[in-house]
Design an enzyme around this catalytic site. Structure first.
Site, short mmCIF file in Angstrom:
data_model
loop_
_atom_site.label_atom_id
_atom_site.label_comp_id
_atom_site.label_asym_id
_atom_site.label_seq_id
_atom_site.Cartn_x
_atom_site.Cartn_y
_atom_site.Cartn_z
N SER A 30 0.68 -0.98 -0.11
CA SER A 30 0.09 0.03 -0.03
C SER A 30 0.44 1.40 0.07
CB SER A 30 -0.99 0.15 1.54
OG SER A 30 0.00 0.50 2.48
N HIS A 31 2.27 0.94 0.72
CA HIS A 31 3.03 2.41 0.39
C HIS A 31 4.35 2.29 -0.78
CE1 HIS A 31 0.04 3.01 3.37
NE2 HIS A 31 0.30 5.00 2.79
N ASP B 234 -5.09 0.03 1.19
CA ASP B 234 -5.69 -0.80 1.36
C ASP B 234 -6.94 -1.10 0.60
OD1 ASP B 234 -2.95 -2.20 1.58
OD2 ASP B 234 -3.62 -2.40 3.58
P1 NDP Z 1 -0.98 -3.74 8.21
O1 NDP Z 1 -2.37 -4.39 9.38
O2 NDP Z 1 -1.51 -4.71 7.37
O3 NDP Z 1 0.09 -4.39 9.68
C1 NDP Z 1 0.32 -3.91 11.11
C2 NDP Z 1 1.12 -4.25 11.65
O4 NDP Z 1 0.57 -6.20 12.31
C3 NDP Z 1 2.47 -4.95 10.61
O5 NDP Z 1 3.55 -4.22 11.31
C4 NDP Z 1 2.49 -5.83 10.27
O6 NDP Z 1 3.08 -6.85 10.19
C5 NDP Z 1 1.15 -6.75 11.54
N1 NDP Z 1 0.68 -8.12 11.08
C6 NDP Z 1 -0.36 -8.20 10.57
N2 NDP Z 1 -0.54 -8.93 10.52
C7 NDP Z 1 -0.45 -9.94 11.57
C8 NDP Z 1 -0.83 -10.98 12.18
N3 NDP Z 1 -1.16 -11.80 11.46
N4 NDP Z 1 0.63 -11.43 12.94
C9 NDP Z 1 1.16 -10.86 13.70
N5 NDP Z 1 1.67 -9.50 13.09
C10 NDP Z 1 0.64 -8.79 12.05
O7 NDP Z 1 -0.53 -2.15 8.41
P2 NDP Z 1 -2.17 -0.99 8.13
O8 NDP Z 1 -2.99 -1.87 7.15
O9 NDP Z 1 -2.48 -1.05 9.63
O10 NDP Z 1 -1.13 -0.28 7.72
C11 NDP Z 1 0.03 -0.32 6.33
C12 NDP Z 1 0.40 0.74 5.75
O11 NDP Z 1 0.15 1.65 5.89
C13 NDP Z 1 1.73 1.36 7.19
O12 NDP Z 1 3.08 0.96 6.69
C14 NDP Z 1 1.20 2.70 8.17
O13 NDP Z 1 2.67 3.02 8.01
C15 NDP Z 1 0.76 3.37 7.07
N6 NDP Z 1 -0.22 4.30 6.84
C16 NDP Z 1 0.28 5.49 6.61
C17 NDP Z 1 0.08 6.89 6.56
C18 NDP Z 1 0.60 8.34 6.56
O14 NDP Z 1 -0.17 9.11 6.24
N7 NDP Z 1 1.79 8.11 5.63
C19 NDP Z 1 -1.84 6.90 7.02
C20 NDP Z 1 -2.22 5.41 7.65
C21 NDP Z 1 -1.43 4.01 7.31
P3 NDP Z 1 3.97 -6.57 9.11
O15 NDP Z 1 4.35 -5.62 9.01
O16 NDP Z 1 5.69 -8.00 9.18
O17 NDP Z 1 3.08 -7.59 8.62
O1 PYC Z 2 -3.50 4.44 3.62
O2 PYC Z 2 -4.34 5.58 4.99
C1 PYC Z 2 -3.94 5.75 3.78
C2 PYC Z 2 -2.37 6.95 3.52
C3 PYC Z 2 -3.04 8.09 4.19
C4 PYC Z 2 -1.92 9.07 3.65
C5 PYC Z 2 -1.12 8.19 3.18
N1 PYC Z 2 -0.99 6.63 3.71
#
Ligand code: NDP
Ligand code: PYC
Length: 341
Positions: free
Chosen positions: A52-53, A193
């Protein structure tokens, strides 16, 4: 730029992907310094399978730069505020070059005082958060970071979206192993996502979001088209998201997720907000042997039946990429090459 099943998978060396991304950023107005930082960040996400990033974000970076919404040549202004406090005005540029500019001072303060805070404002963060914390843990430090984004999440119990997807990332050293890292949106799903699911025509699980009328929906397009996301875990995720707004915006002087208006910049995608990073030197906790204690915790979790630690999937993808190159489809590679020209 989502992977297509019709297009064959290819693998390219990390260095070549970085180089290509760097050229795209420079072609669309970034300075060499900014281009290098962002290319490294985005290529690392793709390498780790943080889709997703990873390169999925490149069209958004490009349209944002072309719209004039973000300054790809900004020079961050670093202020040494106090024994444990550093501030950076990112000058309307990206947050990662602001972190890079303040990093040495932040490290110095964390090692001297045992803890230090980096408050970044006037910044755009469009990336995964783990690249901002994992390197500190590789140097034996504990790091926590929060960043707010753009209004698309309905606070628990409210009727309208207000919060951003507001991720929290944490990294800690672990003796004999790679750092323990988690990085998660405080929304039920990252906005990226939802976009990926919408492009793939996939339904979402229930409990992720609501449509334009505030009704629960599993249709990602309904969430994107006037609907909104929900926090994860009801009132608990909502409280964490509120905390992120407070730390990343109120404390830093950056915008709250609802405070900026990008409507005059068609193509703008990057939230203009703030970011907070807290770095702790665990060696200051006398007799704690933090990294050994981390390893002990991991061993106990595994003995309790845990088969996957957060961060472990990324490390596995990283190891494969080191052997075979970074995975992307031929269609994605062609699209990246088109963005460079
Ligand atoms: P996920 O729900 O995919 O994962 C969240 C965390 O949980 C990760 O550290 C992941 O590890 C871990 N994880 C996932 N599944 C399991 C499991 N079954 N057992 C144990 N650990 C698990 O992430 P999100 O979808 O919430 O976020 C995705 C990305 O989006 C992040 O990198 C976040 O920083 C980014 N984001 C950025 C934003 C911004 O404003 N810049 C805003 C919102 C999100 P692993 O990585 O190893 O899968
Ligand atoms: O995936 O939610 C997100 C997000 C917001 C800004 C950058 N990534």
């Amino acid at each position: 730029m989502s992977a297509s099943t019709a297009s064959p998978l290819t693998r390219i060396p990390l260095h070549d992907l970085r180089q290509l991304l760097r050229q795209i950023f420079e072609h669309h107005g970034c300075s060499e310094t900014v281009a290098a930082v962002l290319a490294d960040n985005c290529a690392s996400a793709q390498r780790d399978g943080a889709h997703s990033h990873g390169i999925f974000r490149m069209p958004g970076y490009v349209s944002t730069l072309d719209s004039g919404w973000v300054d790809g040549r900004a020079t961050p202004h670093v202020t040494d505020v106090a024994a444990g406090f550093v501030q950076v005005d990112a000058a309307g540029g990206f947050a990662q070059p602001a972190l890079a500019a303040a990093r040495a001072l932040l490290l110095d303060k964390a090692r001297n005082a045992g803890i230090a805070v980096l408050a970044i404002r006037n910044s755009h963060h469009f990336a995964a958060l783990w690249p901002d914390v994992e390197p500190f843990a590789e140097e034996g430090l504990v790091a926590l970071s929060v960043v707010n984004s753009m209004t698309c999440v309905v606070p628990h119990g409210a009727r309208k979206p207000l919060f951003g997807t507001n991720p929290i990332a944490f990294a800690a050293p672990c003796a004999g192993q790679q750092p323990i890292v988690f990085d998660m949106a405080t929304s039920a799903m990252a906005h990226g996502d939802v976009q990926i699911a919408a492009r793939a025509g996939q339904a979402l699980p229930s409990g992720i979001g609501v449509d334009a009328l505030g009704q629960p929906t599993c249709d990602p397009k309904a969430i994107l088209d006037g609907g909104a996301l929900l926090p994860f875990g009801g009132h608990k995720g909502s409280a964490l998201s509120m905390m992120v707004e407070l730390l990343a915006a109120a404390l830093t002087g950056g915008h709250f997720s609802w405070e900026f208006d990008w409507s005059r910049h068609p193509g703008a995608k990057t939230p203009w907000t703030g970011q907070l990073i807290i770095v702790i030197d665990p060696s200051k906790a006398q007799g704690s042997h933090f990294a050994q204690r981390s390893a002990g915790l991991v061993a106990q979790m595994q003995a309790a039946g845990l088969s996957r630690l957060p961060g472990e999937r990324r490390y596995r993808e990283r190891a494969i990429a080191a052997q075979q190159g970074v995975a992307l489809t031929q269609q994605e590679l062609d699209a990246l090459q088109a963005l460079r020209n």
